[in-house]
Design a protein around this motif. Structure first.
Motif, PDB file in Angstrom:
ATOM      1  N   ALA A   1      45.221  90.705  -1.111  1.00 37.20           N
ATOM      2  CA  ALA A   1      45.211  89.262  -1.346  1.00 37.20           C
ATOM      3  C   ALA A   1      44.813  88.527  -0.069  1.00 37.20           C
ATOM      4  N   ARG A   2      44.068  87.446  -0.226  1.00 43.42           N
ATOM      5  CA  ARG A   2      43.565  86.693   0.916  1.00 43.42           C
ATOM      6  C   ARG A   2      44.196  85.304   0.954  1.00 43.42           C
ATOM      7  N   PRO A   3      44.787  84.923   2.090  1.00 46.07           N
ATOM      8  CA  PRO A   3      45.295  83.543   2.193  1.00 46.07           C
ATOM      9  C   PRO A   3      44.129  82.563   2.198  1.00 46.07           C
TER      10      PRO A   3
ATOM     11  N   GLU B   1      51.250  81.503  -5.008  1.00 45.25           N
ATOM     12  CA  GLU B   1      51.764  80.811  -3.836  1.00 45.25           C
ATOM     13  C   GLU B   1      52.994  81.547  -3.331  1.00 45.25           C
TER      14      GLU B   1
ATOM     15  N   VAL C   1      44.128  86.720  -5.254  1.00 44.88           N
ATOM     16  CA  VAL C   1      44.559  88.098  -5.469  1.00 44.88           C
ATOM     17  C   VAL C   1      43.518  88.830  -6.306  1.00 44.88           C
TER      18      VAL C   1
ATOM     19  N   GLN D   1      49.606  90.855   0.577  1.00 49.05           N
ATOM     20  CA  GLN D   1      48.610  91.233   1.568  1.00 49.05           C
ATOM     21  C   GLN D   1      48.297  92.723   1.490  1.00 49.05           C
TER      22      GLN D   1
ATOM     23  N   SER E   1      54.933  88.102   1.054  1.00 47.17           N
ATOM     24  CA  SER E   1      53.668  88.058   1.791  1.00 47.17           C
ATOM     25  C   SER E   1      53.130  89.458   2.028  1.00 47.17           C
TER      26      SER E   1
ATOM     27  N   TRP F   1      45.651  83.897  -8.676  1.00 49.81           N
ATOM     28  CA  TRP F   1      46.141  83.082  -7.566  1.00 49.81           C
ATOM     29  C   TRP F   1      47.654  83.104  -7.553  1.00 49.81           C
TER      30      TRP F   1
ATOM     31  N   TRP G   1      51.852  79.234   1.171  1.00 53.88           N
ATOM     32  CA  TRP G   1      50.498  79.755   1.311  1.00 53.88           C
ATOM     33  C   TRP G   1      49.952  80.106  -0.065  1.00 53.88           C
ATOM     34  N   GLU G   2      48.714  79.747  -0.301  1.00 49.04           N
ATOM     35  CA  GLU G   2      48.047  80.107  -1.552  1.00 49.04           C
ATOM     36  C   GLU G   2      47.136  81.299  -1.301  1.00 49.04           C
ATOM     37  N   TYR G   3      47.307  82.328  -2.125  1.00 45.55           N
ATOM     38  CA  TYR G   3      46.533  83.555  -1.985  1.00 45.55           C
ATOM     39  C   TYR G   3      45.602  83.742  -3.174  1.00 45.55           C
TER      40      TYR G   3
END
Length: 263
Positions: free
Chosen positions: A252-254, A235, A105, A248, A244, A233, A101-103
């Protein structure tokens, strides 16, 4: 970069594929280049392939030619949202190996809630470019050995999988570290080529759950915020629940997910 193929009236028989250089191929339709294929070794020694093609026929012909010349195992990375490209690689015999998953941040301490975060007593944060290279490599090796003994280093972000000689420290100047008086306890790596990117946050197993990772993040994100970057950013492998939760928890947003495929 993989470009999504799309169906067209182009005949499969109209496409010819030529190897134009070492691990580079072109698909031609009456001397017009309608696709390109590439193969490249990553620092960890694995061979990754990619195809840029505007037609299904060109993609298929390039894949057939490349797979006939290259030795397995072969890898590729696709955006999971690109169902057509994923299906095209699966038709070529590739299967899903891992998902990241790419976040996005945030860097502002007001948003992350990290403005009051400090390292635990006896621990200091050494900024990027100031770490002792010997101690940095020692903590990198210790953490890697600990990860390999549990979930396996292959569960770490793809770009920090070790090189063949077992070294993941490519540029020591990119690392900030959490330091005790006699050794380093954790590290964070940030690269700012096109956009700020957090490549790795890791802490020795015996020092976890003390707030060291949050302190490293607080330092790195505040540094980026002062330099004018609103977001970074990163991963995270889908199985890494701790990472995760960490990201989160600071807002941070996926944004997307990538699939690594293997044949």
């Amino acid at each position: 970069m993989n470009t999504k193929p799309f169906s067209s009236g182009l005949s499969e028989n109209a496409v010819t594929v030529t190897r134009v250089a070492d691990r580079q191929w072109h698909a031609l339709d009456d001397d017009l280049v309608v696709g390109r294929g590439y193969a490249e070794y990553r620092p960890d020694g694995r061979l990754f392939v990619s195809i840029d093609a505007w037609h299904d026929a060109a993609f298929n012909q390039l894949a057939e030619a490349m797979l006939a010349e290259l030795s397995a195992p072969l890898y590729t990375v696709v955006d999971e949202a690109d169902a057509e490209l994923t299906a095209a690689w699966q038709r070529a015999g590739f299967t899903v190996r891992r998902r990241e998953w790419e976040y996005a941040v945030p860097t502002s301490p007001r948003v992350t809630g990290l403005e009051a975060v400090l390292p635990p007593p006896g621990v200091t944060i050494v900024p990027a470019g100031q770490a002792d290279e010997g101690l940095l490599r020692a903590v990198d090796r210790a953490i890697r050995d600990e990860v390999e003994a549990t979930v396996g280093w292959r569960s770490m972000p793809a770009e920090v999988i070790p090189r063949p000689e077992g070294d993941t420290i490519v540029d020591p100047s990119k690392y900030a570290v959490a330091a005790a008086p006699d050794r380093y306890l954790g590290l964070i790596r940030v690269v700012t080529v096109n956009r700020p990117r957090i490549g790795l946050v890791a802490v020795r197993a015996g020092e976890q759950r003390r707030g060291i990772a949050r302190a490293l993040l607080a330092h790195a994100l505040e540094t980026l915020h002062r330099s004018g970057s609103a977001e970074a950013w990163t991963e995270v492998h889908e199985s890494n629940r701790a990472a995760s939760a960490l990201f989160q928890g600071i807002g941070a947003r996926p944004m997307s997910s990538n699939l690594e495929l293997v044949r």
